[in-house]
Design an enzyme around this catalytic site. Structure first.
Site, mmCIF file in Angstrom:
data_model
loop_
_atom_site.group_PDB
_atom_site.id
_atom_site.type_symbol
_atom_site.label_atom_id
_atom_site.label_comp_id
_atom_site.label_asym_id
_atom_site.label_seq_id
_atom_site.Cartn_x
_atom_site.Cartn_y
_atom_site.Cartn_z
ATOM 1 N N LYS A 199 0.831 -1.213 0.000
ATOM 2 C CA LYS A 199 0.000 0.000 0.000
ATOM 3 C C LYS A 199 0.867 1.265 0.000
ATOM 4 C CE LYS A 199 -2.145 -1.119 3.896
ATOM 5 N NZ LYS A 199 -1.546 -2.407 4.286
ATOM 6 N N ARG A 254 -9.336 0.683 9.318
ATOM 7 C CA ARG A 254 -8.984 -0.705 9.617
ATOM 8 C C ARG A 254 -10.095 -1.416 10.383
ATOM 9 N NH1 ARG A 254 -3.012 0.263 9.437
ATOM 10 N NH2 ARG A 254 -1.917 -1.691 9.598
ATOM 11 N N ARG A 256 12.003 -6.329 4.560
ATOM 12 C CA ARG A 256 11.747 -4.938 4.195
ATOM 13 C C ARG A 256 12.606 -3.936 4.969
ATOM 14 N NH1 ARG A 256 5.588 -2.788 4.635
ATOM 15 N NH2 ARG A 256 5.764 -3.105 6.868
ATOM 16 N N ARG A 274 11.448 -1.505 10.428
ATOM 17 C CA ARG A 274 10.415 -1.227 11.420
ATOM 18 C C ARG A 274 10.490 -2.214 12.574
ATOM 19 N NH1 ARG A 274 4.815 -0.260 8.289
ATOM 20 N NH2 ARG A 274 4.110 -1.343 10.161
ATOM 21 N N ARG A 326 -0.426 -8.867 13.585
ATOM 22 C CA ARG A 326 -0.942 -7.893 12.606
ATOM 23 C C ARG A 326 -1.836 -8.585 11.573
ATOM 24 N NH1 ARG A 326 4.678 -5.635 10.948
ATOM 25 N NH2 ARG A 326 3.649 -4.312 9.419
HETATM 26 P P1 AMP Z 1 1.012 0.324 9.227
HETATM 27 O O1 AMP Z 1 2.170 1.229 9.029
HETATM 28 O O2 AMP Z 1 -0.210 0.742 8.466
HETATM 29 O O3 AMP Z 1 1.357 -1.127 8.999
HETATM 30 O O4 AMP Z 1 0.604 0.443 10.784
HETATM 31 C C1 AMP Z 1 1.516 0.118 11.803
HETATM 32 C C2 AMP Z 1 0.777 -0.065 13.124
HETATM 33 O O5 AMP Z 1 0.130 1.160 13.495
HETATM 34 C C3 AMP Z 1 -0.359 -1.097 13.101
HETATM 35 O O6 AMP Z 1 0.121 -2.416 13.304
HETATM 36 C C4 AMP Z 1 -1.232 -0.600 14.255
HETATM 37 O O7 AMP Z 1 -0.664 -0.912 15.503
HETATM 38 C C5 AMP Z 1 -1.145 0.907 14.081
HETATM 39 N N1 AMP Z 1 -2.176 1.427 13.155
HETATM 40 C C6 AMP Z 1 -1.975 2.040 11.962
HETATM 41 N N2 AMP Z 1 -3.122 2.413 11.388
HETATM 42 C C7 AMP Z 1 -4.106 2.036 12.239
HETATM 43 C C8 AMP Z 1 -5.530 2.128 12.213
HETATM 44 N N3 AMP Z 1 -6.178 2.683 11.167
HETATM 45 N N4 AMP Z 1 -6.214 1.629 13.276
HETATM 46 C C9 AMP Z 1 -5.590 1.085 14.338
HETATM 47 N N5 AMP Z 1 -4.247 0.938 14.414
HETATM 48 C C10 AMP Z 1 -3.501 1.414 13.388
#
Ligand code: AMP
Length: 213
Positions: free
Chosen positions: A13, A87, A126, A160, A171
């Site tokens: 994404k 989400r 990554r 990360r 996740r």
């Molecule tokens: P991402 O970078 O989108 O993979 O997000 C990393 C982490 O941030 C996720 O594993 C969640 O802990 C938190 N996170 C990001 N976006 C959301 C969301 N829309 N709702 C809840 N937690 C989020």
């Protein structure tokens, strides 16, 4: 045009959102990036979410909806790309309402399909440039031998903290339990386009461009 890129962690994404920003002047709103920034800034909210993120769980709807509300209030854009948001179904409903307040609406939801095995392989390999966000993969796009980002020349590669197998398992589980119902939700609204997220980056990009044109 306002769109959602929907898909599990590692679906690509962020990579595809960057193309849309570069080529269409859209603005990427990544709640993951916003939460990581909050974490690094040492704010109270950052402290609250740090542990949740490290485990791979979802932070509360209130927090992420608040972050998106703030952006929609302040940023003017030629279209938003929602990356990693919504989400949950509650976040999806909130997004509809927040956009309506701004006199905007959602135009499309692109679901990026990738199988779990490929996700694990992608995520554990990554890294990204801490300066410009360029994404690298140890197997398919290794960091340049001269130690400098091929996009911006910086030497600040990062992995990360939550890109490890344990937190990835959580996740993925969160995705299937709480986020995948959004596929049916947007399908029922006639907004969903599925694309194969497994191909080469350029092929996925072409599929997204086709879906949006
Ligand atoms: P991402 O970078 O989108 O993979 O997000 C990393 C982490 O941030 C996720 O594993 C969640 O802990 C938190 N996170 C990001 N976006 C959301 C969301 N829309 N709702 C809840 N937690 C989020």
């Amino acid at each position: 045009m306002n769109i959602i890129l929907l898909g599990p962690p590692g679906a690509g994404k962020g990579t595809q959102a960057r193309f849309l920003v570069e080529e269409h002047g859209m603005v990427q709103l990544s709640t993951g990036d916003m939460l990581r920034a909050a974490k690094e800034s040492g704010t109270k909210m950052g402290d609250i979410v740090a542990d949740v993120m490290a485990r791979g769980a979802l932070v509360t709807d209130d927090i992420v909806i608040g972050l998106i509300r703030e952006q929609l209030n302040t940023v003017k854009a030629n279209g938003f790309i929602f990356d990693g948001f919504p989400r949950t179904l509650a976040q999806a409903d909130a997004l509809t309402n927040l956009l309506a307040v701004e006199g905007e609406m959602l135009d499309a939801v692109i679901e990026m399909e990738v199988d779990d095995e490929a996700l694990v392989a992608r995520i554990t390999a990554r890294s990204t440039c801490g300066d410009c966000g360029e994404v690298y993969n140890d197997n398919t796009k290794p960091q340049p031998a001269d130690g400098k980002c091929s996009n911006c020349g910086a030497s600040d590669f990062r992995r990360r903290a939550d890109d490890n197998e344990d937190s990835l398992r959580t996740r993925l589980m969160e995705y299937y339990k709480k986020t995948s119902p959004l596929i049916g939700y947007y399908y029922a609204k006639g907004m969903l386009t599925k694309i194969n997220g497994l191909g080469e980056i350029d092929e996925v990009k072409a599929a997204i461009d086709k879906a949006l044109s």
